[in-house]
Design a protein around this motif. Structure first.
Motif, PDB file in Angstrom:
ATOM      1  N   TRP A 163       0.182  -8.304  -1.838  1.00 41.07           N
ATOM      2  CA  TRP A 163      -0.178  -7.675  -3.104  1.00 41.07           C
ATOM      3  C   TRP A 163      -1.094  -6.470  -2.889  1.00 41.07           C
ATOM      4  N   HIS A 164      -1.870  -6.491  -1.851  1.00 47.20           N
ATOM      5  CA  HIS A 164      -2.699  -5.328  -1.521  1.00 47.20           C
ATOM      6  C   HIS A 164      -1.796  -4.117  -1.273  1.00 47.20           C
ATOM      7  N   ALA A 170       0.858   0.913  -3.095  1.00 46.70           N
ATOM      8  CA  ALA A 170       2.068   1.703  -3.342  1.00 46.70           C
ATOM      9  C   ALA A 170       2.155   2.113  -4.807  1.00 46.70           C
ATOM     10  N   GLN A 171       1.828   1.204  -5.711  1.00 45.46           N
ATOM     11  CA  GLN A 171       1.861   1.517  -7.139  1.00 45.46           C
ATOM     12  C   GLN A 171       0.857   2.607  -7.498  1.00 45.46           C
ATOM     13  N   ARG A 172      -0.247   2.622  -6.800  1.00 45.14           N
ATOM     14  CA  ARG A 172      -1.280   3.626  -7.069  1.00 45.14           C
ATOM     15  C   ARG A 172      -0.984   4.958  -6.385  1.00 45.14           C
ATOM     16  N   GLY A 173       0.051   4.989  -5.546  1.00 39.13           N
ATOM     17  CA  GLY A 173       0.405   6.222  -4.855  1.00 39.13           C
ATOM     18  C   GLY A 173      -0.323   6.427  -3.545  1.00 39.13           C
ATOM     19  N   ASP A 174      -0.992   5.399  -3.056  1.00 42.46           N
ATOM     20  CA  ASP A 174      -1.714   5.494  -1.787  1.00 42.46           C
ATOM     21  C   ASP A 174      -0.747   5.131  -0.657  1.00 42.46           C
ATOM     22  N   LEU A 195       8.742   0.538  -3.784  1.00 41.45           N
ATOM     23  CA  LEU A 195       7.784   1.287  -4.593  1.00 41.45           C
ATOM     24  C   LEU A 195       7.501   2.669  -4.024  1.00 41.45           C
ATOM     25  N   LEU A 196       7.644   2.809  -2.719  1.00 41.70           N
ATOM     26  CA  LEU A 196       7.436   4.115  -2.087  1.00 41.70           C
ATOM     27  C   LEU A 196       8.681   4.994  -2.151  1.00 41.70           C
ATOM     28  N   GLY A 197       9.775   4.453  -2.714  1.00 45.49           N
ATOM     29  CA  GLY A 197      10.996   5.245  -2.870  1.00 45.49           C
ATOM     30  C   GLY A 197      11.948   5.181  -1.704  1.00 45.49           C
ATOM     31  N   ASP A 198      11.703   4.317  -0.752  1.00 44.06           N
ATOM     32  CA  ASP A 198      12.572   4.168   0.416  1.00 44.06           C
ATOM     33  C   ASP A 198      13.629   3.108   0.123  1.00 44.06           C
ATOM     34  N   LYS A 199      14.696   3.516  -0.576  1.00 44.56           N
ATOM     35  CA  LYS A 199      15.726   2.561  -0.993  1.00 44.56           C
ATOM     36  C   LYS A 199      16.432   1.927   0.195  1.00 44.56           C
TER      37      LYS A 199
END
Length: 93
Positions: free
Chosen positions: A3-4, A9-13, A46-50
């Protein structure tokens, strides 16, 4: 730990999310049954790496994660319609 990485990833970090994914990959704890790999797939999605997320979801399934969990995981919504992911979650027969 999972979850960390998801929250990062959700925060864009991206850096922290990738660092956490690497830590999940290095876990040697027995009986994880793919939970660490599922977390890595969530982070990748979440980082966009499908492609990476679909590959890791397939690996998590091979390690013991049941496929119906992939349907329930909100982080995989972006993968719906992606052929490699759809092939994994579509029932056979």
């Amino acid at each position: 730990l999972r979850w960390h990485g998801v929250i990062a990833a959700q925060r864009g970090d991206r850096l922290e999310a990738e660092r956490t994914s690497a830590r999940l990959a290095s876990l040697t704890t027995p009986y994880l049954h793919g939970a660490n790999t599922l977390g890595r797939a969530q982070i990748a999605a979440l980082l966009g790496d499908k492609a990476g997320a679909a590959r890791l979801a397939r690996q998590a399934n091979a390690e013991g994660v049941t496929p119906f969990l992939l349907h329930l995981t909100a982080e995989f919504v972006s993968l719906r319609g992606y052929p490699a992911f759809d092939a994994l979650v579509t029932p056979i027969g």
